[in-house]
Design an enzyme around this catalytic site. Sequence first.
Site, PDB file in Angstrom:
ATOM      1  N   HIS A  72       0.815  -1.219   0.000  1.00  0.00           N
ATOM      2  CA  HIS A  72       0.000   0.000   0.000  1.00  0.00           C
ATOM      3  C   HIS A  72       0.848   1.269   0.000  1.00  0.00           C
ATOM      4  O   HIS A  72       0.402   2.304   0.491  1.00  0.00           O
ATOM      5  CB  HIS A  72      -0.917   0.006   1.227  1.00  0.00           C
TER       6      HIS A  72
ATOM      7  N   GLU B 105      -6.608 -12.813   5.700  1.00  0.00           N
ATOM      8  CA  GLU B 105      -7.348 -11.561   5.608  1.00  0.00           C
ATOM      9  C   GLU B 105      -8.770 -11.729   5.100  1.00  0.00           C
ATOM     10  O   GLU B 105      -9.382 -10.761   4.651  1.00  0.00           O
ATOM     11  CB  GLU B 105      -6.586 -10.595   4.690  1.00  0.00           C
TER      12      GLU B 105
ATOM     13  N   ASP C 271      -8.740  -5.541   6.219  1.00  0.00           N
ATOM     14  CA  ASP C 271      -9.287  -6.316   5.102  1.00  0.00           C
ATOM     15  C   ASP C 271     -10.190  -7.435   5.599  1.00  0.00           C
ATOM     16  O   ASP C 271     -11.206  -7.755   4.967  1.00  0.00           O
ATOM     17  CB  ASP C 271      -8.154  -6.901   4.253  1.00  0.00           C
TER      18      ASP C 271
END
Length: 267
Positions: free
Chosen positions: A53, A158, A184
């Site tokens: 990210h 996740e 997530d």
Amino acid sequence: MSAESGPPENAYRARSERGEVQIGTWITMIRTPSVLTLLQSAGLDYARLDLEHSAFSIETVADMATLARALDFPLVVRPPEGNREWITRLLDAGVWNLHVPQVESAEQAAAVVAATRYAPLGSRGMYGSGPHTAFRVRPPALHMAAANARVHVTAMLESADAFRRLDEIAAVPGIDALTIGPTDLAQDLGVLGTPAQKDVVREHRVRLTEAARKHGKAVAMAVDTIELVREVIAQGATIVNYSSDVGILRAGYAAAVAELRNPKERP
């Protein structure tokens, strides 16, 4: 370290195997490698760099990995994806610790392990001297054995599907630690931003910790408050990521600015 010797042990892996609690933080914005010196001087045990990210380049990662090895301050890297391409590039850049996102099945976990270990434990691609060998030339058998023993792999669960396969993922040899991706996971479970999120995520932390204990894996957790650091350690986590460079900088400056603009009354 002599010219003939290999790189030093991976302190991150060694402490994990001893069950010692390690406290680190995410690097999500600061690109200069010297940030590792700052974090080490602050008393942290490791830093975790996020490639999933963030905008970091592979060159930035390689520079940080070089300094991390010189400082004996472990660097953990989360690749954008746990595929062979990213795993190979990071390991050959001198990264020793991988934090692999979106692991959904035992088969996927086994493929990750295979990409991180040389034969006979896996099928990691062989390359000559480079950052991964400290630019030394060693007999292949010695290099392969040392690299296999040094690498550390954390699998991130996740999704609901991953948790349905939790026991099978936890049982995969070569996965060294397990963790959740809390945001997530909450999103996949439909509780993100709702009053139920905190309790649902806590429940999944407990489930993951129990599976990790059953299969002899370490537990890693990423949290944003001191209260949660203490909670996850009490639950059994030994690799704990507290906040991030962005989180700490913003909170620190925001608190200072609030105090400067609205000073408390003093007697």
